[in-house]
Design an enzyme around this catalytic site. Structure first.
Site, PDB file in Angstrom:
ATOM      1  N   GLU A   1       0.869  -1.164   0.000  1.00  0.00           N
ATOM      2  CA  GLU A   1       0.000   0.000   0.000  1.00  0.00           C
ATOM      3  C   GLU A   1       0.915   1.226   0.000  1.00  0.00           C
ATOM      4  O   GLU A   1       1.810   1.319   0.851  1.00  0.00           O
ATOM      5  CB  GLU A   1      -0.880  -0.009   1.256  1.00  0.00           C
ATOM      6  CG  GLU A   1      -1.877   1.121   1.238  1.00  0.00           C
ATOM      7  CD  GLU A   1      -2.769   1.190   2.474  1.00  0.00           C
ATOM      8  OE1 GLU A   1      -2.697   0.282   3.330  1.00  0.00           O
ATOM      9  OE2 GLU A   1      -3.522   2.166   2.556  1.00  0.00           O
TER      10      GLU A   1
ATOM     11  N   ARG B   1       5.318 -12.866   9.609  1.00  0.00           N
ATOM     12  CA  ARG B   1       5.941 -11.593   9.272  1.00  0.00           C
ATOM     13  C   ARG B   1       7.262 -11.458  10.022  1.00  0.00           C
ATOM     14  O   ARG B   1       7.474 -12.092  11.047  1.00  0.00           O
ATOM     15  CB  ARG B   1       5.003 -10.425   9.567  1.00  0.00           C
ATOM     16  CG  ARG B   1       4.654 -10.225  11.026  1.00  0.00           C
ATOM     17  CD  ARG B   1       3.980  -8.869  11.280  1.00  0.00           C
ATOM     18  NE  ARG B   1       3.000  -8.497  10.265  1.00  0.00           N
ATOM     19  CZ  ARG B   1       3.012  -7.345   9.595  1.00  0.00           C
ATOM     20  NH1 ARG B   1       3.930  -6.445   9.805  1.00  0.00           N
ATOM     21  NH2 ARG B   1       2.092  -7.076   8.725  1.00  0.00           N
TER      22      ARG B   1
ATOM     23  N   LYS C   1       4.325   0.741   9.260  1.00  0.00           N
ATOM     24  CA  LYS C   1       4.457   2.020   8.565  1.00  0.00           C
ATOM     25  C   LYS C   1       3.813   3.146   9.360  1.00  0.00           C
ATOM     26  O   LYS C   1       4.294   4.271   9.358  1.00  0.00           O
ATOM     27  CB  LYS C   1       3.818   1.920   7.177  1.00  0.00           C
ATOM     28  CG  LYS C   1       4.736   1.289   6.159  1.00  0.00           C
ATOM     29  CD  LYS C   1       4.086   1.229   4.799  1.00  0.00           C
ATOM     30  CE  LYS C   1       3.074   0.108   4.750  1.00  0.00           C
ATOM     31  NZ  LYS C   1       2.423  -0.061   3.460  1.00  0.00           N
TER      32      LYS C   1
HETATM   33  P1  ATP Z   1       2.731  -2.200   7.806  1.00  0.00           P
HETATM   34  O1  ATP Z   1       1.990  -2.682   8.990  1.00  0.00           O
HETATM   35  O2  ATP Z   1       4.198  -2.071   8.034  1.00  0.00           O
HETATM   36  O3  ATP Z   1       2.145  -0.966   7.196  1.00  0.00           O
HETATM   37  P2  ATP Z   1       1.427  -3.671   5.813  1.00  0.00           P
HETATM   38  O4  ATP Z   1       1.201  -5.115   5.795  1.00  0.00           O
HETATM   39  O5  ATP Z   1       0.267  -2.792   6.097  1.00  0.00           O
HETATM   40  O6  ATP Z   1       2.628  -3.368   6.760  1.00  0.00           O
HETATM   41  P3  ATP Z   1       1.626  -3.398   3.013  1.00  0.00           P
HETATM   42  O7  ATP Z   1       2.136  -2.276   2.214  1.00  0.00           O
HETATM   43  O8  ATP Z   1       0.185  -3.671   2.966  1.00  0.00           O
HETATM   44  O9  ATP Z   1       2.086  -3.155   4.498  1.00  0.00           O
HETATM   45  O10 ATP Z   1       2.461  -4.711   2.741  1.00  0.00           O
HETATM   46  C1  ATP Z   1       2.835  -5.180   1.476  1.00  0.00           C
HETATM   47  C2  ATP Z   1       3.240  -6.612   1.618  1.00  0.00           C
HETATM   48  O11 ATP Z   1       4.340  -6.729   2.508  1.00  0.00           O
HETATM   49  C3  ATP Z   1       2.128  -7.444   2.197  1.00  0.00           C
HETATM   50  O12 ATP Z   1       2.007  -8.632   1.437  1.00  0.00           O
HETATM   51  C4  ATP Z   1       2.564  -7.745   3.592  1.00  0.00           C
HETATM   52  O13 ATP Z   1       2.094  -8.987   4.013  1.00  0.00           O
HETATM   53  C5  ATP Z   1       4.077  -7.710   3.479  1.00  0.00           C
HETATM   54  N1  ATP Z   1       4.676  -7.326   4.746  1.00  0.00           N
HETATM   55  C6  ATP Z   1       4.441  -6.210   5.448  1.00  0.00           C
HETATM   56  N2  ATP Z   1       5.135  -6.214   6.612  1.00  0.00           N
HETATM   57  C7  ATP Z   1       5.836  -7.374   6.629  1.00  0.00           C
HETATM   58  C8  ATP Z   1       6.737  -7.973   7.568  1.00  0.00           C
HETATM   59  N3  ATP Z   1       7.057  -7.374   8.703  1.00  0.00           N
HETATM   60  N4  ATP Z   1       7.258  -9.183   7.258  1.00  0.00           N
HETATM   61  C9  ATP Z   1       6.951  -9.777   6.099  1.00  0.00           C
HETATM   62  N5  ATP Z   1       6.111  -9.274   5.176  1.00  0.00           N
HETATM   63  C10 ATP Z   1       5.550  -8.086   5.436  1.00  0.00           C
HETATM   64 MG    MG Z   2      -1.399  -2.429   5.090  1.00  0.00          MG
END
Ligand code: ATP
Ligand code: MG
Length: 555
Positions: free
Chosen positions: A32, A257, A267
């Site tokens: 995102e 994760r 983020k």
């Molecule tokens: P955040 O909580 O840091 O904003 P998010 O999952 O909301 O993380 P996205 O931009 O939606 O962030 O994530 C893109 C991809 O990265 C998704 O498939 C998510 O599962 C993966 N991802 C995000 N954080 C991690 C992590 N700590 N370890 C492994 N994969 C991750």
């Molecule tokens: Mg997200």
């Protein structure tokens, strides 16, 4: 890209090997664009792109851009740059917003099938009707709207007749489902906001659960790899694809994760640090963002190696920061030039040195002659590290002390004769003598010294600012136990040494260039370098000085 690494054989790769028998592998990385990528994302990037490469498949980069209130083109560009820097190229760049038209049609199809309805409860009421883990939810009073009314209401939502939150479109599944995600989840909401890609075209935006599975299906994704928190959403993922009979039905597989000790990986939290100016920006070298790590001196190879080392599991665990540090050390060690820099200078006058100066040969790497050598200038006045002198040395201190002889790296043995102090009793200078017979670092009479220290010539050295970093937080899991994660910030996470001196060969270093400062660690030239060079310490050395000392003793 990696070439020679051996391919792991984890549970995800086993499932894919099975599935490969029927189709070409297609994966996607779906960030995102609401912030910069962090090291956790790197785990997902490596997984998705490597699996596609290993299987001669495709991997899409898809911006999951369904929430215009949080998303920004700045993030889109930063994410693309970070993925390219890591060494990956996407088969195609897509946006969830590319599919808004199709998603809208799918939503209408759900309405027509009587599988979706416009609900006019407030957000608060929807929460109350949802029930709890122990109690079933209650049907919304709007659940039985006719198909015709739902079509009309949804059309009016799209036409911009309503304010944010007045109505939502919900899937009609089961308000008593034990899995709360299936209790008539919201699939479209009104946001009277322009979108960075589609402008003013839409004022309703699809929710994640509807968007993700359908975007996967539209792209022909075969394996939709995501983190464990989506496990409970999988029934919903499958529900949409089954009900809508999409041309393909991707398989969602979850993995743990990445979380690292002593930092945060969301983020939202990282953004809070940036907005509150608790760090200098998304690329602050203390941040676990890829841009911060890049600025600090991490290499793409080291991050990919780290992702390999931690592997894939189904259990969320915290990884020690040391694992990451080992990856960067082992990447930099064979390929980084050794140079000398004095971070906290102490002036040393070599009283019996007869010349102005001389050039001494110093190899760039102890184990790799192909890296060549440079000349370092030795002179009558040099700087050594303040920490390398103690007036009253404790037992295991082998460096300089009054009357003590040590080796200057690549140069001579010197002996401390006198300590000069100012009126406050602070040491300002040492008076030493050198032994001309020890040129190159050994004495012809075979006498040994226990310490070897680094130095720079006072007149020839270049002034620099050195920035040392420590963990950003002083708790392994900041923010746990109901505390604000920001209260765990480490006040000593950065130490700025503005009066450092580096050897003359570094005078024209370029931003991003990496060096090992002997005994001090690996450093990288920061973008703040203007009049003065600024170096970030990427990581400290471990044990390597002990090895050099051992080698010197043997020589
Ligand atoms: P955040 O909580 O840091 O904003 P998010 O999952 O909301 O993380 P996205 O931009 O939606 O962030 O994530 C893109 C991809 O990265 C998704 O498939 C998510 O599962 C993966 N991802 C995000 N954080 C991690 C992590 N700590 N370890 C492994 N994969 C991750
Ligand atoms: Mg997200």
């Amino acid at each position: 890209m990696q070439t020679s690494k051996s391919i792991p054989n984890d549970f995800i790769r086993q499932i894919i090997a099975e599935d490969l028998k029927i189709s070409q592998v297609v994966t996607r990385f779906p960030p995102e664009p609401n912030g910069y990528l962090h090291i956790g994302h790197a785990k997902s990037i490596c997984l998705n792109f490597d699996i596609a490469t290993e299987n001669a498949g495709r991997c899409y980069l898809r911006f999951d851009d369904t929430n215009p209130s949080k998303e920004d083109l700045e993030y889109v560009e930063a994410i693309k740059a970070d993925i390219a820097w890591l060494g990956y190229s996407w088969t195609e760049l897509r946006h969830s917003s590319d599919y808004f038209e199709q998603l809208n049609e799918y939503a209408i199809q759900l309405i027509k099938m009587n599988k979706a309805y416009v609900c006019s409860l407030t957000g608060e009421q929807i929460k109350q009707y949802r029930g709890t883990l122990k109690e079933p939810g209650e049907n919304s009073p709007y659940r039985d709207r006719s198909v015709a009314e739902n079509l009309e209401m949804f059309a009016r939502m799209k036409a911009g007749e309503f304010a944010d939150g007045e109505h939502v479109l919900r899937a009609k599944i089961d308000m008593a489902a034990p899995n709360i995600n299936l209790r008539d989840p919201i699939i479209y909401r009104i946001k009277n906001l322009p979108h960075q890609m589609t402008g003013d075209k839409w004022c309703v935006y699809p929710m994640y659960d509807l968007t993700h599975c359908l975007s996967d299906a539209i792209e022909g994704v075969t394996h939709s790899l995501c983190t464990l928190e989506f496990e409970d959403h999988r029934p919903l993922y499958d529900w949409f694809l089954n009900v809508l009979q999409t041309p393909c039905h991707p398989k969602q597989i979850e993995f743990a994760r990445l979380s690292l000790n002593y930092t945060v990986m969301s983020k939202r939290k990282l953004q809070e640090l940036v907005e509150n100016k608790l760090v200098s920006g998304w690329d602050d070298p203390r941040m676990p963002t890829l841009s911060g790590m890049r600025r600090r001196g991490y290499t793409p190879e080291s991050i990919r190696d780290f992702c390999d080392r931690i592997g894939l599991t189904k259990n969320n665990t915290n990884i020690e920061m040391g694992v990451l540090e080992n990856s960067i050390r082992s990447d930099l060690d064979p390929k980084t030039a050794r140079v000398m820099a004095v971070l906290k200078p102490l002036r040393v006058v070599i009283e019996n040195y007869p010349k102005e100066s001389e050039q001494l040969d110093a190899p760039y790497h102890p184990n790799d002659p192909s890296m060549g050598s440079r000349q370092v200038t030795f002179s009558k006045v040099i700087y050594i590290e303040q920490d390398d002198f103690l007036e009253e040395p404790p037992k295991k201190f082998f460096r300089l002390a009054p009357g003590r002889e040590v080796r200057l790296r690549y140069a001579y043995f010197i002996t401390c004769q006198n300590v000069i102090k100012d009126e406050n009793g602070e040491i300002v200078e040492l008076r030493c003598t050198y032994d001309p017979a020890t040129k190159g670092g050994s004495a012809p009479d075979g006498r040994k010294v226990k310490g070897t220290i680094h130095w720079v010539s006072a007149e020839h050295a270049v002034s620099a600012e050195v920035r040392l970093y420590d963990r950003l937080f002083n708790k392994p899991n900041p923010g746990t136990g109901g505390t604000d994660f920001k209260t765990a910030l480490n006040p000593h996470s950065i130490e700025i040494l503005p009066a450092s001196k580096v050897e003359a060969s570094l005078a024209h270093s370029k931003v991003g260039e990496r060096f090992q400062f002997e005994r001090q660690g690996y450093f990288c030239v920061d973008k703040d370098s203007a009049e003065k060079l600024v170096f970030n310490r990427t990581v400290t050395l471990r044990d390597s000085w002990a090895k050099i000392e051992k080698a010197n003793k043997l020589s």
